[in-house]
Design an enzyme around this catalytic site. Structure first.
Site, PDB file in Angstrom:
ATOM      1  N   VAL A  63       0.808  -1.223   0.000  1.00 54.84           N
ATOM      2  CA  VAL A  63       0.000   0.000   0.000  1.00 54.84           C
ATOM      3  C   VAL A  63       0.841   1.274   0.000  1.00 54.84           C
ATOM      4  CG1 VAL A  63      -2.011  -1.074   1.075  1.00 54.84           C
ATOM      5  CG2 VAL A  63      -0.274   0.050   2.515  1.00 54.84           C
ATOM      6  N   ASN A  89      -6.905  -1.516   6.476  1.00 53.41           N
ATOM      7  CA  ASN A  89      -6.374  -2.191   7.660  1.00 53.41           C
ATOM      8  C   ASN A  89      -4.855  -2.387   7.635  1.00 53.41           C
ATOM      9  OD1 ASN A  89      -6.573  -4.139  10.049  1.00 53.41           O
ATOM     10  ND2 ASN A  89      -5.859  -5.535   8.443  1.00 53.41           N
ATOM     11  N   SER A 142      -6.975   3.057  16.152  1.00 51.72           N
ATOM     12  CA  SER A 142      -6.521   2.363  17.351  1.00 51.72           C
ATOM     13  C   SER A 142      -6.924   3.196  18.556  1.00 51.72           C
ATOM     14  CB  SER A 142      -4.991   2.229  17.307  1.00 51.72           C
ATOM     15  OG  SER A 142      -4.456   1.859  18.564  1.00 51.72           O
ATOM     16  N   TYR A 155       3.425   5.353  15.416  1.00 51.33           N
ATOM     17  CA  TYR A 155       2.134   4.663  15.353  1.00 51.33           C
ATOM     18  C   TYR A 155       1.010   5.581  15.821  1.00 51.33           C
ATOM     19  CZ  TYR A 155      -1.220   0.816  15.835  1.00 51.33           C
ATOM     20  OH  TYR A 155      -2.308  -0.006  15.717  1.00 51.33           O
ATOM     21  N   ALA A 157       0.936   8.863  15.911  1.00 52.36           N
ATOM     22  CA  ALA A 157       0.714   9.946  14.948  1.00 52.36           C
ATOM     23  C   ALA A 157      -0.110   9.466  13.763  1.00 52.36           C
ATOM     24  CB  ALA A 157       2.060  10.502  14.474  1.00 52.36           C
ATOM     25  N   SER A 158       0.210   8.272  13.262  1.00 50.37           N
ATOM     26  CA  SER A 158      -0.512   7.750  12.094  1.00 50.37           C
ATOM     27  C   SER A 158      -1.969   7.464  12.439  1.00 50.37           C
ATOM     28  CB  SER A 158       0.173   6.484  11.559  1.00 50.37           C
ATOM     29  OG  SER A 158       0.042   5.390  12.452  1.00 50.37           O
ATOM     30  N   LYS A 159      -2.226   6.947  13.631  1.00 51.51           N
ATOM     31  CA  LYS A 159      -3.589   6.561  13.993  1.00 51.51           C
ATOM     32  C   LYS A 159      -4.443   7.767  14.389  1.00 51.51           C
ATOM     33  CE  LYS A 159      -2.942   2.240  13.083  1.00 51.51           C
ATOM     34  NZ  LYS A 159      -3.595   1.627  11.909  1.00 51.51           N
TER      35      LYS A 159
END
Length: 258
Positions: A63, A89, A142, A155, A157-159
């Site tokens: 992706v 996902n 999350s 993680y 920051a991305s979520k």
């Protein structure tokens, strides 16, 4: 059974990161609900195993590569001529280190998969679903998408970003009948969590079992892990007409961590 709002008969669902964990479990849930399931991910072998098990299709796709994402959607569209559901996902845990010490190359790699890769998929899904004037997009955020967590800045920051993008896209796509929602799992049992516990154990110099109890199971009111299929059933709620009036929403699936 076509009048059952929980059914996905005649619908095509793409699940990124579909070769294991939540993606694999959701593929089974969606297939049982009648969907034609397309599982995608970087490794062909586990994807094919899942596809064979659910009577679906496997398409290899990284992706974080926009060209591969566009090709994957083009291949998926050839199956039924539609894309009705996207479970966004695919993702990874990212580097586990304090902000002061984190390897920024690893940090950027995490963002390229968890956030930029998610955006590549969202852009293609938005084009397809706008044209067909229907669809359901489910972004996998999350609990760390609504609260910060030590050692997990990439993680987190991305979520967090995925929650904002979910609300943005819900407003953009609502007028054409496309819904966009986010799931926020807590600690989900499986190989990915086992690896995170091991890495935290090494970084913090203490037993993984202690970290597990203090940070994951004892802090949940149900005192246990979330099972991947439990997240899959929540995804089915958003994918199906059970949630036909719901968009821009976010749901915790966390065994009661509040």
């Amino acid at each position: 059974m076509t009048d059952d709002p929980a059914r996905l008969d005649g619908k095509l669902a793409i699940i990124t990161g579909g070769g294991s964990g939540i993606g694999e479990a959701t593929a089974h849930v969606f297939a049982k609900a009648g969907a034609t399931v397309v599982v995608t991910g970087r490794r062909r072998a586990p994807l094919q195993k899942v596809a064979d098990a659910v009577g679906g299709h496997a398409i290899a796709c990284d992706v974080s590569d926009q060209a591969q994402v566009r090709d994957m959607f083009a291949q998926a569209l050839k199956i039924t001529g539609r894309v009705d559901v996207l479970l966004n996902n695919a993702g990874g845990p990212g580097p586990i280190a304090p902000v002061a010490d984190v390897d920024m190359a690893d940090w950027v790699t995490c963002m390229n998969i968890n956030l930029v890769g998610a955006m590549y998929c969202l852009q293609e899904a938005a084009k397809v679903m706008t044209a067909q004037k229907s669809g359901s997009i489910i972004n996998m955020s999350s609990l760390m998408g609504i609260q910060g967590y030590p050692m997990r800045s990439a993680y987190v920051a991305s979520k967090f970003a995925l929650i904002g993008i979910t609300e943005t896209m819900a407003r953009e796509l609502g007028p054409v009948g496309v819904r966009v929602n986010a799931l926020m799992p807590g600690a989900v049992s499986g190989e990915n969590m086992d690896r995170i516990l091991q890495r935290r154990s090494e970084a913090e110099g203490r037993p993984a079992k202690d970290i597990e109890r203090e940070n994951y199971t004892d802090v949940a009111v149900l005192k246990r892990w979330v099972a991947p299929e439990e997240v899959g059933r929540a995804a089915l709620y958003y994918a199906s007409d059970l949630s036909s009036a719901i968009t821009g929403d976010k749901m915790k699936v966390d065994c009661g961590r509040f």
